[in-house]
Design a protein around this motif. Structure first.
Motif, PDB file in Angstrom:
ATOM      1  N   PHE A 457      28.088 -47.334   6.366  1.00 33.48           N
ATOM      2  CA  PHE A 457      26.990 -46.721   5.601  1.00 33.48           C
ATOM      3  C   PHE A 457      27.539 -46.136   4.298  1.00 33.48           C
ATOM      4  CE2 PHE A 457      25.685 -46.345  10.111  1.00 33.48           C
ATOM      5  CZ  PHE A 457      24.480 -47.020  10.065  1.00 33.48           C
ATOM      6  N   ARG A 458      28.161 -46.977   3.492  1.00 32.18           N
ATOM      7  CA  ARG A 458      28.826 -46.494   2.289  1.00 32.18           C
ATOM      8  C   ARG A 458      27.894 -45.751   1.331  1.00 32.18           C
ATOM      9  NH1 ARG A 458      32.619 -43.968   1.062  1.00 32.18           N
ATOM     10  NH2 ARG A 458      33.906 -45.354   2.313  1.00 32.18           N
ATOM     11  N   PRO A 459      26.704 -46.279   0.980  1.00 30.35           N
ATOM     12  CA  PRO A 459      25.854 -45.536   0.023  1.00 30.35           C
ATOM     13  C   PRO A 459      25.453 -44.163   0.544  1.00 30.35           C
ATOM     14  CG  PRO A 459      25.105 -47.803   0.247  1.00 30.35           C
ATOM     15  CD  PRO A 459      26.105 -47.584   1.327  1.00 30.35           C
ATOM     16  N   MET A 479      27.928 -29.402  15.027  1.00 24.36           N
ATOM     17  CA  MET A 479      27.693 -30.679  15.705  1.00 24.36           C
ATOM     18  C   MET A 479      26.280 -31.199  15.473  1.00 24.36           C
ATOM     19  SD  MET A 479      28.595 -33.255  17.611  1.00 24.36           S
ATOM     20  CE  MET A 479      29.917 -33.088  18.816  1.00 24.36           C
ATOM     21  N   ASP A 480      25.252 -30.337  15.538  1.00 19.63           N
ATOM     22  CA  ASP A 480      23.888 -30.842  15.378  1.00 19.63           C
ATOM     23  C   ASP A 480      23.678 -31.398  13.971  1.00 19.63           C
ATOM     24  OD1 ASP A 480      23.959 -28.201  14.277  1.00 19.63           O
ATOM     25  OD2 ASP A 480      21.764 -28.131  14.340  1.00 19.63           O
ATOM     26  N   GLN A 481      24.330 -30.802  12.973  1.00 17.87           N
ATOM     27  CA  GLN A 481      24.229 -31.327  11.608  1.00 17.87           C
ATOM     28  C   GLN A 481      24.988 -32.651  11.479  1.00 17.87           C
ATOM     29  OE1 GLN A 481      25.944 -27.744  10.053  1.00 17.87           O
ATOM     30  NE2 GLN A 481      23.974 -26.976   9.271  1.00 17.87           N
ATOM     31  N   TRP A 482      26.155 -32.693  12.099  1.00 16.89           N
ATOM     32  CA  TRP A 482      26.962 -33.920  12.105  1.00 16.89           C
ATOM     33  C   TRP A 482      26.186 -35.076  12.737  1.00 16.89           C
ATOM     34  CZ3 TRP A 482      31.390 -36.014  10.309  1.00 16.89           C
ATOM     35  CH2 TRP A 482      31.985 -37.058  11.013  1.00 16.89           C
ATOM     36  N   MET A 483      25.601 -34.838  13.904  1.00 13.06           N
ATOM     37  CA  MET A 483      24.834 -35.882  14.581  1.00 13.06           C
ATOM     38  C   MET A 483      23.539 -36.186  13.830  1.00 13.06           C
ATOM     39  SD  MET A 483      26.838 -36.812  16.926  1.00 13.06           S
ATOM     40  CE  MET A 483      25.743 -38.059  17.609  1.00 13.06           C
ATOM     41  N   GLY A 484      23.004 -35.185  13.139  1.00 12.62           N
ATOM     42  CA  GLY A 484      21.801 -35.415  12.338  1.00 12.62           C
ATOM     43  C   GLY A 484      22.042 -36.449  11.244  1.00 12.62           C
ATOM     44  N   PHE A 485      23.219 -36.399  10.632  1.00 13.79           N
ATOM     45  CA  PHE A 485      23.519 -37.381   9.588  1.00 13.79           C
ATOM     46  C   PHE A 485      23.640 -38.782  10.182  1.00 13.79           C
ATOM     47  CE2 PHE A 485      26.548 -39.667   6.771  1.00 13.79           C
ATOM     48  CZ  PHE A 485      25.732 -39.730   5.649  1.00 13.79           C
ATOM     49  N   TYR A 486      24.195 -38.883  11.383  1.00 12.22           N
ATOM     50  CA  TYR A 486      24.274 -40.187  12.054  1.00 12.22           C
ATOM     51  C   TYR A 486      22.871 -40.727  12.316  1.00 12.22           C
ATOM     52  CZ  TYR A 486      25.286 -43.683  15.640  1.00 12.22           C
ATOM     53  OH  TYR A 486      25.356 -44.847  16.360  1.00 12.22           O
ATOM     54  N   ARG A 487      21.993 -39.857  12.801  1.00  8.21           N
ATOM     55  CA  ARG A 487      20.609 -40.258  13.044  1.00  8.21           C
ATOM     56  C   ARG A 487      19.942 -40.683  11.734  1.00  8.21           C
ATOM     57  NH1 ARG A 487      15.988 -35.846  14.237  1.00  8.21           N
ATOM     58  NH2 ARG A 487      14.177 -37.220  13.978  1.00  8.21           N
ATOM     59  N   PHE A 488      20.196 -39.940  10.673  1.00  2.35           N
ATOM     60  CA  PHE A 488      19.639 -40.259   9.359  1.00  2.35           C
ATOM     61  C   PHE A 488      20.055 -41.665   8.923  1.00  2.35           C
ATOM     62  CE2 PHE A 488      20.279 -40.459   4.760  1.00  2.35           C
ATOM     63  CZ  PHE A 488      19.039 -40.067   4.271  1.00  2.35           C
ATOM     64  N   CYS A 489      21.332 -41.976   9.059  1.00  2.00           N
ATOM     65  CA  CYS A 489      21.835 -43.289   8.631  1.00  2.00           C
ATOM     66  C   CYS A 489      21.205 -44.422   9.431  1.00  2.00           C
ATOM     67  CB  CYS A 489      23.355 -43.333   8.773  1.00  2.00           C
ATOM     68  SG  CYS A 489      24.236 -42.295   7.585  1.00  2.00           S
ATOM     69  N   ASN A 490      20.950 -44.194  10.699  1.00  2.00           N
ATOM     70  CA  ASN A 490      20.432 -45.249  11.561  1.00  2.00           C
ATOM     71  C   ASN A 490      18.913 -45.386  11.525  1.00  2.00           C
ATOM     72  OD1 ASN A 490      22.579 -46.622  13.481  1.00  2.00           O
ATOM     73  ND2 ASN A 490      23.246 -44.507  13.159  1.00  2.00           N
ATOM     74  N   GLU A 491      18.202 -44.311  11.183  1.00  2.00           N
ATOM     75  CA  GLU A 491      16.743 -44.345  11.285  1.00  2.00           C
ATOM     76  C   GLU A 491      16.019 -44.404   9.945  1.00  2.00           C
ATOM     77  OE1 GLU A 491      15.259 -41.170  13.718  1.00  2.00           O
ATOM     78  OE2 GLU A 491      16.678 -41.567  15.354  1.00  2.00           O
ATOM     79  N   ILE A 492      16.670 -43.978   8.883  1.00  2.00           N
ATOM     80  CA  ILE A 492      15.985 -43.835   7.597  1.00  2.00           C
ATOM     81  C   ILE A 492      16.465 -44.899   6.615  1.00  2.00           C
ATOM     82  CG2 ILE A 492      15.498 -42.267   5.689  1.00  2.00           C
ATOM     83  CD1 ILE A 492      14.367 -41.404   8.443  1.00  2.00           C
ATOM     84  N   PHE A 494      17.370 -46.578   3.192  1.00  4.11           N
ATOM     85  CA  PHE A 494      18.030 -45.927   2.061  1.00  4.11           C
ATOM     86  C   PHE A 494      18.151 -46.921   0.912  1.00  4.11           C
ATOM     87  CE2 PHE A 494      21.505 -44.013  -0.302  1.00  4.11           C
ATOM     88  CZ  PHE A 494      21.229 -42.656  -0.194  1.00  4.11           C
ATOM     89  N   PRO A 495      17.834 -46.517  -0.321  1.00  3.39           N
ATOM     90  CA  PRO A 495      17.664 -45.137  -0.804  1.00  3.39           C
ATOM     91  C   PRO A 495      16.220 -44.642  -0.878  1.00  3.39           C
ATOM     92  CG  PRO A 495      17.935 -46.601  -2.655  1.00  3.39           C
ATOM     93  CD  PRO A 495      18.018 -47.461  -1.430  1.00  3.39           C
ATOM     94  N   ASP A 496      15.225 -45.454  -0.481  1.00  8.48           N
ATOM     95  CA  ASP A 496      13.835 -45.006  -0.651  1.00  8.48           C
ATOM     96  C   ASP A 496      13.449 -43.890   0.312  1.00  8.48           C
ATOM     97  OD1 ASP A 496      12.404 -46.761   1.777  1.00  8.48           O
ATOM     98  OD2 ASP A 496      14.138 -47.704   0.834  1.00  8.48           O
ATOM     99  N   MET A 497      13.992 -43.902   1.541  1.00  8.31           N
ATOM    100  CA  MET A 497      13.784 -42.823   2.523  1.00  8.31           C
ATOM    101  C   MET A 497      12.307 -42.561   2.790  1.00  8.31           C
ATOM    102  SD  MET A 497      16.718 -40.141   1.231  1.00  8.31           S
ATOM    103  CE  MET A 497      15.877 -39.908  -0.339  1.00  8.31           C
ATOM    104  N   SER A 498      11.509 -43.615   2.785  1.00  3.82           N
ATOM    105  CA  SER A 498      10.060 -43.448   2.917  1.00  3.82           C
ATOM    106  C   SER A 498       9.661 -42.886   4.281  1.00  3.82           C
ATOM    107  CB  SER A 498       9.358 -44.791   2.680  1.00  3.82           C
ATOM    108  OG  SER A 498       9.881 -45.787   3.546  1.00  3.82           O
ATOM    109  N   GLU A 499      10.502 -43.122   5.318  1.00  2.00           N
ATOM    110  CA  GLU A 499      10.144 -42.644   6.660  1.00  2.00           C
ATOM    111  C   GLU A 499      10.523 -41.184   6.889  1.00  2.00           C
ATOM    112  OE1 GLU A 499      12.288 -46.694   6.989  1.00  2.00           O
ATOM    113  OE2 GLU A 499      12.614 -44.728   6.075  1.00  2.00           O
TER     114      GLU A 499
END
Length: 522
Positions: A457-459, A479-492, A494-499
């Motif tokens: 997820f380079r960008p 940890m919750d912030q760390w895992m939140g970024f993983y969830r962000f990369c997999n679910e949202i 990018f770069p439009d982030m419409s969801e």
């Protein structure tokens, strides 16, 4: 601050050990020992056949259940009917089980893991080796082979297994089966459509079928072409589309061999190899040349015997150098099949053992070999591992086969979604270097994200690192912030982030990050 050297080191350790948290390791080891002694013989300190029976009973599996064989494979058990303390610990660590109940629950997932193409070829080969119960034994009796085939391949290739077992029981030419023939049947099941078998060519050096079937009875012609009576009897007259290599072809293959061989040694030596590579338009370090050596089953690097040369060209169905050159792209496709690549990868290591009784390879050679063999498929992993081996670590001067194969497993398994989420979480917990520490400083997090997520997820990583470095609200990450970024990369997207919806329980850090990006995009 996290020492990147330590983190890279643990990535290499993941090659041979499971990702158990270090804080739990001592407790887990004690549990392993306690459970082991429930089954081990107090005199020999081994789990012997009697202990195996008790273990199987507690696991609700039989000795002939494939899951028990898979468990032995995970433990890398060497002697059938016995498990050492080291093997037991290795297996339970890999399965993350420290009680018999956890081990029992781990068996279904173990079966899924073993049945992945990247693992099954190795497991299939192990099943044969594990059945070699005597020192220096190289073959297995027909009755045992028939039972083993039913256990290992029966659920996947039932028709082929049934026919082959039937054939083995009625033929009189072979009392035993060796590893070459055993692996040949696996290749047959994976490469030849059944029962029509239109691709099957007995001239293409099938170790099991051109020998066992091809010579089981006199050859004759039928309406489908040149076939074999014994073969037809067992496989309902399956046709063969290509003819076998004849005597004239073999003479042509030998003639080409002598074009490159040394007349004194009757070997293609390093000088002949250079000439051959030049004529094939490949370099000595080209993966296709290594694949050709694999096809020939060449034993000594830099040399081809006449037997190896003949074996390779017959297997490729070529007689002339021009045809050999044209066959290289198809050979590469064949080797890159998952059913073949694990064997090729292992061969690349053994082929590089240039001295008698040599068991390990220096770091410089390993780095070059990794680039040749794995670079086109796993470039980020190879680059990171080579950098670690050459520039960071000082603990290893050589790499052995276990570590070499471990890196292959690492590349194939850690990046799977089912494993990577756990690995990603582990990377954070491993970075908690102090007792009761619950957060990691921003500088370390930035380095860690680049290592763990940069290749995938380079960008997203680049933007997040920029944000973390300019913001002033957070000095550490939890940890919750760390895992939140993983969830962000997999679910949202990018770069439009419409969801992205800040109301859906995202960490505030991520809400601020998304707001910052949108301001930049405005």
């Amino acid at each position: 601050m996290l020492c990147i050297r330590r983190f890279c080191f643990v990535m290499s350790l993941m090659i041979v050990v499971s990702a158990a948290q270090l804080t739990d390791l001592e407790h887990a080891l004690n549990c392993f020992i306690d459970v082991y002694h429930n089954y081990s013989n107090t005199i020999s300190n081994l789990i012997d056949p009697q202990g195996i029976e008790k273990l199987c009973s507690d696991l609700d599996v039989s000795r002939t259940d494939i899951r028990f064989l898979m468990l032995a494979w995970t433990m890398k058990a060497e002697k059938q009917g016995y498990i050492t303390h080291e093997e037991w610990t290795r297996g339970l660590k890999a399965l993350r089980a420290d009680t018999i109940d956890e081990l029992k629950k781990a068996l279904p997932q173990l079966e899924k893991e073993v049945r992945t193409p990247s693992n099954f070829a190795d497991f299939y080969a192990y099943a044969c080796r594990y059945s070699l119960t005597e020192e220096r034994q190289e073959s297995i009796d027909i009755e045992t082979i028939c039972q083993l085939l039913g256990i290992v391949l029966g659920s996947t290739f039932r028709p082929q297994v049934n026919y082959f077992v039937e054939y083995l029981k009625i033929q009189n030419d072979y009392k035993v089966i060796n590893m070459d023939q055993w692996m040949g049947f696996y290749r047959f099941c994976n490469e030849i459509s059944f029962p029509e078998m239109t691709e099957y060519n007995p001239g293409l050096a099938w170790p099991c079928f051109s020998t066992i079937f091809g010579h089981s009875s006199p050859r004759q012609l039928d309406g489908a072409g040149q076939t074999d009576v014994g073969f037809n009897h067992i496989f309902h007259h399956g046709s063969v589309s290509s003819r076998a290599v004849d005597e004239q072809d073999l003479e042509g293959i030998v003639d080409v061999f002598h074009r490159y061989s040394n007349t004194a040694s009757n070997l293609i030596d390093p000088e002949g190899i250079e000439l051959l590579c030049s004529d094939l338009d490949v370099s000595r370090t080209d993966i296709r040349f290594l694949m050709l050596a694999w096809k020939m089953k060449a034993e000594k690097q830099g040399y081809f015997t006449q037997e190896e040369w003949t074996r390779g060209l017959v297997a490729l169905g070529v007689v002339t150098l021009d045809k050999l050159k044209k066959a290289l792209p198809e050979l590469e496709k064949e080797v890159r099949k998952q059913s073949n690549f694990a064997d090729f990868y292992a061969y690349a290591f053994t082929y590089s053992l240039t001295e008698e009784e040599q068991k390990s390879i220096d770091i410089e050679t390993i780095s070059q070999l990794l680039d040749t063999v794995m670079g086109s498929t796993f470039r980020p992993q190879v680059d990171s591992f080579v950098d670690y081996l050459k520039q960071i670590q000082n603990d290893y001067k050589v790499i052995n086969m276990d570590q070499w194969m471990g890196f292959y497993r690492f590349c194939n398994e850690v990046r799977r979604p089912s494993n990577f989420a756990d690995f990603y979480a582990y990377a954070f917990t491993y970075s908690l270097t102090e007792e009761e520490q619950k957060s990691v400083d921003i500088e370390t997090i930035c380095q860690l994200l680049d290592i763990v997520m940069g290749s995938t997820f380079r960008p997203q990583v680049d933007y997040f690192l920029d944000y973390l470095k300019i913001q002033n609200d957070y000095k550490v990450i939890y940890m919750d912030q760390w895992m939140g970024f993983y969830r962000f990369c997999n679910e949202i997207s990018f770069p439009d982030m419409s969801e992205y919806n800040p109301g859906l329980a995202w960490p505030l850090l991520l809400n601020n990050f998304v707001e910052w990006i949108r301001e930049k995009q405005a």
